[in-house]
Design an enzyme around this catalytic site. Sequence first.
Site, PDB file in Angstrom:
ATOM      1  N   CYS A   1      49.285  16.396 -20.314  1.00 37.35           N
ATOM      2  CA  CYS A   1      48.539  17.405 -19.557  1.00 37.35           C
ATOM      3  C   CYS A   1      48.749  18.829 -20.056  1.00 37.35           C
ATOM      4  O   CYS A   1      48.033  19.745 -19.649  1.00 37.35           O
ATOM      5  CB  CYS A   1      48.900  17.320 -18.080  1.00 37.35           C
ATOM      6  SG  CYS A   1      48.515  15.717 -17.349  1.00 37.35           S
TER       7      CYS A   1
ATOM      8  N   CYS B   1      45.016  16.871  -4.692  1.00 39.13           N
ATOM      9  CA  CYS B   1      45.209  16.217  -5.988  1.00 39.13           C
ATOM     10  C   CYS B   1      44.128  16.681  -6.964  1.00 39.13           C
ATOM     11  O   CYS B   1      42.960  16.804  -6.594  1.00 39.13           O
ATOM     12  CB  CYS B   1      45.099  14.698  -5.848  1.00 39.13           C
ATOM     13  SG  CYS B   1      46.255  13.958  -4.677  1.00 39.13           S
ATOM     14  N   SER B   2      44.512  16.915  -8.213  1.00 41.80           N
ATOM     15  CA  SER B   2      43.529  17.291  -9.227  1.00 41.80           C
ATOM     16  C   SER B   2      42.675  16.078  -9.583  1.00 41.80           C
ATOM     17  O   SER B   2      43.174  14.960  -9.656  1.00 41.80           O
ATOM     18  CB  SER B   2      44.227  17.829 -10.480  1.00 41.80           C
ATOM     19  OG  SER B   2      45.108  16.860 -11.017  1.00 41.80           O
TER      20      SER B   2
ATOM     21  N   HIS C   1      40.586  19.063 -13.972  1.00 43.48           N
ATOM     22  CA  HIS C   1      41.697  18.862 -14.904  1.00 43.48           C
ATOM     23  C   HIS C   1      41.298  17.952 -16.063  1.00 43.48           C
ATOM     24  O   HIS C   1      41.786  16.821 -16.178  1.00 43.48           O
ATOM     25  CB  HIS C   1      42.889  18.283 -14.131  1.00 43.48           C
ATOM     26  CG  HIS C   1      44.141  18.145 -14.923  1.00 43.48           C
ATOM     27  ND1 HIS C   1      44.428  18.901 -16.050  1.00 43.48           N
ATOM     28  CD2 HIS C   1      45.228  17.319 -14.746  1.00 43.48           C
ATOM     29  CE1 HIS C   1      45.611  18.549 -16.529  1.00 43.48           C
ATOM     30  NE2 HIS C   1      46.110  17.592 -15.757  1.00 43.48           N
TER      31      HIS C   1
END
Length: 404
Positions: free
Chosen positions: A85, A216-217, A347
């Site tokens: 990430c 939450c992404s 994301h």
Amino acid sequence: MGRNRVFVVGVGMTKFEKPGAREGWDYPAMAAEAGTKALADAGLRYDQIEEAHVGFVFGESTSGQRAVYELGMTGIPITNVNNNCSTGSTALYLAARSIRGGLADCALALGFEKMQPGSLATSYEDREQPLMRHIQAEAELFEFAFPPAPWMFGAAGVEHMQRYGTTTEQFAKIGEKNHRHSVNNPYAQFQDEYTLDEVTSAKMIYEPAGLTRLQCSPTSDGSGAVIVASERFVDEHDLAAQAVEIVGQAMVTDLASTFGDHSAITIVGADMTRHAARKVYEQAGIGPDDIDVIELHDCFSVNELLTYEALSLCGEGEGGKLIDAGDTTYGGRWVVNPSGGLISKGHPLGATGLAQATELTWQLRGTADKRQVDSAATTSGIALQHNIGLGGAVVVTAYRPAQR
């Protein structure tokens, strides 16, 4: 050895989208859009770029070349970057290192991701997964739950609750804040505002930490690009008025403490962040109180709270107090994730760090429109970026306007 100054001179990004929302939108088109915007922002031609570092997590080996070839084919060195990430900020770190070391005068960092809907899945079943050691260490502390990512960060949140009395409502307030910020971001995947009750009553993802879907992404498609240049290049091309200087930057990977502390908070990277932030503060000659605006890695609301403490915005165990006091939104001590953060902006793993850098560049230039943090758009403005990938790597970067 001398260290050359590094400046961001051009930024660009696509809107982040739900996977498959734009029919036929493949990664070369994403990269072309973000890269073209960055070149136009800098007023440069592609043949002035001396090297490119291209980040993506899901894709074939030379997808970086295929993506950048949409901008031109000039024979420059192109590296493919994958650091989970934190891939986008790792590409930026590599580009900045080339400038800092005098190996190039102008470099491109570009990142993209074309993702599948739903929770992240493994690509290979015939070998050990990179996070297996982290998962096994955390499973010794908290009962395993699926999907792994929200469980890992959620369990760290439960540990924080047990140690310091943090509440699930404090985590939910972070989700409410970031969705509220995203209303003013046309690049965000989600631009809806939710009440705290709506955040807490959304679909539950990890119940022990009260972690709901709105904390939450999401998986996302999209791309971001940043062009960095040397002081000489900035002067020769008259770019100082729009340039933003990288005044501190550090990458830290897992330390012995990741597993030695027997702590879920440490397993998900808090110590990496703490070490990287200290290095950046020392390099830049700043402290947390000097910062105006922050884009940090809120893959889950829990991680934003943990990161408050790891960045020394407050003392250990005091992250909940910051969100309760409104210290991380407009009118507070800092504005954290004015873009909406990963939770609301989206994301796409390879693009996330470069989208953070893009937002902070706009903030320091004073061109962030309704998201603008007024104190950032001054001669004393300071911005901080934090991007983490488990497995693991953290990149922290500090920025300020070139002309002060």
